[in-house]
Design an enzyme around this catalytic site. Structure first.
Site, PDB file in Angstrom:
ATOM      1  CG  PHE A 155      14.624  30.725  -5.728  1.00  7.69           C
ATOM      2  CD1 PHE A 155      15.363  30.702  -6.936  1.00  7.69           C
ATOM      3  CD2 PHE A 155      13.193  30.680  -5.876  1.00  7.69           C
ATOM      4  CE1 PHE A 155      14.804  30.959  -8.069  1.00  7.69           C
ATOM      5  CE2 PHE A 155      12.535  30.695  -7.099  1.00  7.69           C
ATOM      6  CZ  PHE A 155      13.609  31.002  -8.263  1.00  7.69           C
ATOM      7  CE  LYS A 179      12.637  31.580   5.794  1.00  9.40           C
ATOM      8  NZ  LYS A 179      12.927  30.722   4.579  1.00  9.40           N
ATOM      9  CD  GLU A 182      12.610  26.941   2.315  1.00  6.13           C
ATOM     10  OE1 GLU A 182      12.773  28.116   2.052  1.00  6.13           O
ATOM     11  OE2 GLU A 182      11.502  26.473   2.275  1.00  6.13           O
ATOM     12  CB  SER A 232       5.149  33.182  -4.557  1.00  5.41           C
ATOM     13  OG  SER A 232       4.751  32.702  -3.175  1.00  5.41           O
ATOM     14  CB  CYS A 287      10.546  40.076  -9.077  1.00  8.89           C
ATOM     15  SG  CYS A 287      11.658  41.314  -8.622  1.00  8.89           S
ATOM     16  CD  GLU A 387       5.718  35.302 -10.227  1.00  3.64           C
ATOM     17  OE1 GLU A 387       5.100  34.664  -9.421  1.00  3.64           O
ATOM     18  OE2 GLU A 387       6.516  36.006 -10.261  1.00  3.64           O
TER      19      GLU A 387
HETATM   20  P1  NAD Z   1       8.232  31.776  -2.087  1.00  2.00           P
HETATM   21  O1  NAD Z   1       6.952  32.618  -1.864  1.00  2.00           O
HETATM   22  O2  NAD Z   1       8.296  30.325  -2.367  1.00  2.00           O
HETATM   23  O3  NAD Z   1       9.248  31.858  -0.773  1.00  2.00           O
HETATM   24  C1  NAD Z   1       9.598  33.014  -0.356  1.00  2.00           C
HETATM   25  C2  NAD Z   1       9.961  32.955   1.226  1.00  2.00           C
HETATM   26  O4  NAD Z   1       8.861  32.417   1.812  1.00  2.00           O
HETATM   27  C3  NAD Z   1      11.094  31.884   1.379  1.00  2.00           C
HETATM   28  O5  NAD Z   1      12.037  32.407   2.481  1.00  2.00           O
HETATM   29  C4  NAD Z   1      10.305  30.688   1.958  1.00  2.00           C
HETATM   30  O6  NAD Z   1      11.077  29.786   2.916  1.00  2.00           O
HETATM   31  C5  NAD Z   1       9.042  31.156   2.557  1.00  2.00           C
HETATM   32  N1  NAD Z   1       8.069  30.559   2.484  1.00  2.00           N
HETATM   33  C6  NAD Z   1       7.771  29.386   1.501  1.00  2.00           C
HETATM   34  N2  NAD Z   1       6.742  29.012   1.783  1.00  2.00           N
HETATM   35  C7  NAD Z   1       6.032  29.257   2.753  1.00  2.00           C
HETATM   36  C8  NAD Z   1       4.831  29.398   3.551  1.00  2.00           C
HETATM   37  N3  NAD Z   1       3.857  28.338   3.300  1.00  2.00           N
HETATM   38  N4  NAD Z   1       4.754  29.949   4.824  1.00  2.00           N
HETATM   39  C9  NAD Z   1       5.535  30.794   4.981  1.00  2.00           C
HETATM   40  N5  NAD Z   1       6.857  30.957   4.488  1.00  2.00           N
HETATM   41  C10 NAD Z   1       7.170  30.333   3.403  1.00  2.00           C
HETATM   42  O7  NAD Z   1       9.105  32.452  -3.244  1.00  2.00           O
HETATM   43  P2  NAD Z   1      10.314  31.751  -3.997  1.00  2.00           P
HETATM   44  O8  NAD Z   1       9.824  30.803  -4.887  1.00  2.00           O
HETATM   45  O9  NAD Z   1      11.395  31.647  -3.298  1.00  2.00           O
HETATM   46  O10 NAD Z   1      10.624  33.271  -4.896  1.00  2.00           O
HETATM   47  C11 NAD Z   1       9.963  33.554  -6.138  1.00  2.00           C
HETATM   48  C12 NAD Z   1       9.027  34.459  -5.991  1.00  2.00           C
HETATM   49  O11 NAD Z   1       9.288  35.705  -5.302  1.00  2.00           O
HETATM   50  C13 NAD Z   1       8.403  35.007  -7.388  1.00  2.00           C
HETATM   51  O12 NAD Z   1       7.155  34.878  -7.249  1.00  2.00           O
HETATM   52  C14 NAD Z   1       8.845  36.351  -7.507  1.00  2.00           C
HETATM   53  O13 NAD Z   1       8.141  37.023  -8.278  1.00  2.00           O
HETATM   54  C15 NAD Z   1       8.993  36.724  -6.037  1.00  2.00           C
HETATM   55  N6  NAD Z   1       9.715  37.855  -6.108  1.00  2.00           N
HETATM   56  C16 NAD Z   1       9.327  39.128  -5.857  1.00  2.00           C
HETATM   57  C17 NAD Z   1      10.075  40.310  -5.826  1.00  2.00           C
HETATM   58  C18 NAD Z   1       9.479  41.569  -5.990  1.00  2.00           C
HETATM   59  O14 NAD Z   1      10.233  42.458  -5.762  1.00  2.00           O
HETATM   60  N7  NAD Z   1       8.327  41.846  -5.824  1.00  2.00           N
HETATM   61  C19 NAD Z   1      11.717  40.117  -5.961  1.00  2.00           C
HETATM   62  C20 NAD Z   1      12.134  38.748  -6.124  1.00  2.00           C
HETATM   63  C21 NAD Z   1      11.055  37.718  -5.965  1.00  2.00           C
END
Ligand code: NAD
Length: 502
Positions: A155, A179, A182, A232, A287, A387
């Site tokens: 997000f 994808k 959401e 994450s 991040c 985090e």
């Molecule tokens: P998230 O892990 O909740 O979601 C990321 C994606 O995974 C979304 O598209 C979501 O729909 C999907 N998703 C969520 N739950 C899922 C599941 N159970 N099974 C399969 N797919 C699933 O992350 P977020 O809250 O959207 O974003 C924040 C996180 O992203 C933080 O941990 C941040 O550090 C990380 N992030 C990392 C970087 C990097 O470059 N390392 C960059 C940006 C964000």
């Protein structure tokens, strides 16, 4: 939650057209600055997910064979349209993410850099040629696209993170299924419309809205050849394990807990400015945000005072107004971040600036949490170990550089870090010894430019390849080496021995 009267459905995008399936469910999308539901995003079921993947698979053969001249003409056009109209995209990001418009524009510009890098794909794909490797035998190498590839994004950067990947994937001849999160799905649809306007053939760039159901289909469907994931750490681990078990190439970028070390010889004003920018920009939902300041030696009191003074000047409010920092993305996330501050308070931290009591310039139902500065944090507290992904800056006090370095290297993440010092030797030692992928020296958010590659170490990245730059080109292509000999009357006849160069 308050709801507006006309609720739109945010669709998928297939074959250069919006598409709302009949079978899937929907999920509400909110404006974080007001708490108002502004739309419902379609969540694909398995059948709808397959429809989108099939469109990408059908478009692949023709796109793979499209000339580099044709591909780059479309990329240049996309870049021009994006550059002209990026404020529209920034405003969409602000309306669903909450970050202030200037910050959203910055995100788009950093994504645009990757589009510009990908415009040079003709040069980036050049292989090598060797004449007469053996007598009358020539060798050359090429890199070819993989097929349909999936990009699954978080997000916090609804435009920039997808743009780390899709410009290069498309330029190299792959087709894409994006994808998005959401929580803020509209940016992806705007980008899809722009691609269509730029002349990208139908099926080359598709958007699949959804949750775990859609992700699982992308990870297991044999038509999908590679997956770039950002999110994450627990989900990144799952995506990497599942995708690779199904024979896919996967790069899965995970979470972070970024430390900044401030050495006693640092310019404390510069360091304090940097801490505030890196800790509270985008409400800490980056991040590469700094979430832990490690103050070395006797400068801690003065540094904390300087950061406090600056933090108190920040204006939290609606991102479309004159604010420094917007709301958090959802109410649930706001409450979770605030609960870490509560836990820190119970554990005995010193609350220097308390964002829980912020008076925002915005609607009462917005997801507000002001910038929060806490001191005397220790490594056993949840505010340190987890985090948090919000506007909470923790200060740890240590006696030496070695203690500071050990803290970072003992942690599970290795995304970004920074050191503030005027001592070149100390900085050089740090860049050599620290186990982190991206390092800033008197620079707080060291996000590499597009022609370098972005990625962390340890639990911040699963897979071998970082995003964009030459590693991105390698991720979205595979190498072939061709050894050739053209008919020559002097060929040597039959020889069953292993080929040797002669
Ligand atoms: P998230 O892990 O909740 O979601 C990321 C994606 O995974 C979304 O598209 C979501 O729909 C999907 N998703 C969520 N739950 C899922 C599941 N159970 N099974 C399969 N797919 C699933 O992350 P977020 O809250 O959207 O974003 C924040 C996180 O992203 C933080 O941990 C941040 O550090 C990380 N992030 C990392 C970087 C990097 O470059 N390392 C960059 C940006 C964000």
């Amino acid at each position: 939650m308050p709801e507006v009267e006309e609720i739109r459905t945010i669709p998928h995008w297939v074959d250069n057209k919006p598409f709302v399936g009949a079978g899937g469910t929907t999920s509400p999308v909110t404006n974080p600055a007001s708490g108002v539901i502004t739309g419902h995003v379609a969540l694909a079921n398995v059948e709808e997910s397959r429809q989108v993947i099939n469109a990408a698979a059908a478009a692949f053969p023709a796109w793979r064979d499209a000339s580099l001249a044709k591909r780059t003409t479309i990329l240049f056009k996309f870049r021009e349209l994006l550059n002209e109209r990026k404020l529209e995209l920034a405003e969409i990001i602000t309306s669903e993410h909450g970050k202030v418009v200037s910050d959203a524009l910055g995100e788009v510009s950093r994504g645009q850099e990757v589009v510009e890098f990908a415009c040079g794909i003709a040069h980036l794909l050049k292989g090598g040629t060797t004449e007469n490797a053996s007598t009358n035998v020539d060798v050359h190498s090429v890199r070819q696209p993989l097929g349909p590839v999936a990009i699954i994004s978080p997000f916090n950067f609804p435009a920039m993170v997808p743009m780390w990947f899709f410009p290069i994937a498309i330029a190299a001849g792959n087709t894409v299924v994006l994808k998005p999160s959401e929580k803020n799905p509209s940016a992806a649809i705007w980008v899809a419309e722009l691609w269509a306007e730029a002349g990208l053939p139908a099926g080359v760039f598709n958007v699949l809205q959804g949750d775990k159901t859609a992700v699982d289909e992308l990870l297991t469907n044999p038509a999908v050849k590679a997956v770039s994931f950002v999110g994450s750490t627990p989900i990144a681990e799952y995506v990497y394990a599942t995708g690779t078990a199904h024979g896919k190439r996967v790069q899965a970028l995970g979470g972070a807990k970024n430390h900044a070390i401030v050495l006693p010889d640092a310019d404390l004003d510069l360091a304090a400015d940097a801490m505030v920018n890196a800790g509270f920009g985008s409400a800490g939902e980056r991040c590469m945000a700094i979430s832990v300041i490690v103050a070395v030696g006797n400068i801690a009191d003065e540094l904390v005072q300087k950061i406090k003074e600056r933090t108190l000047t920040l204006k939290t409010g609606d991102g479309t107004r004159d604010s420094d920092m917007g709301p958090l993305v959802t109410k649930a996330h706001r409450d979770k971040v605030a609960s870490y501050v509560d836990a820190g308070e119970r554990d005995g931290v010193t609350i220097v600036v308390d964002g829980r009591t912020v008076q925002p310039d915005g609607e009462a139902n917005g997801f507000w949490l002001g910038p929060t500065l806490i001191d005397n944090v220790t490594t056993d507290m949840s505010v340190y170990t987890d985090e948090i992904f919000g506007p909470v800056l923790s200060v740890l006090r240590v006696d030496s550089y070695e203690e500071a370095l050990d803290l970072i290297n003992a942690g599970p993440f290795g995304n970004g870090t920074a050191i503030f010092t005027n001592d070149g030797g100390a900085a050089r030692r740090f860049q050599n010894e620290v186990e982190v992928g991206m390092i800033g020296i008197n620079v707080p958010i060291p996000v590499p430019t597009a022609y370098y590659s972005f990625g962390g170490w340890k639990s911040s990245l699963f897979g071998d390849t970082h995003a964009h730059g030459i590693e991105g080109v390698h991720f979205f292509t595979r190498g072939k080496v061709v050894t050739s000999r053209w008919l020559d009357p002097s060929h040597g006849g039959i020889n069953l021995g292993f080929p040797q160069n002669n």
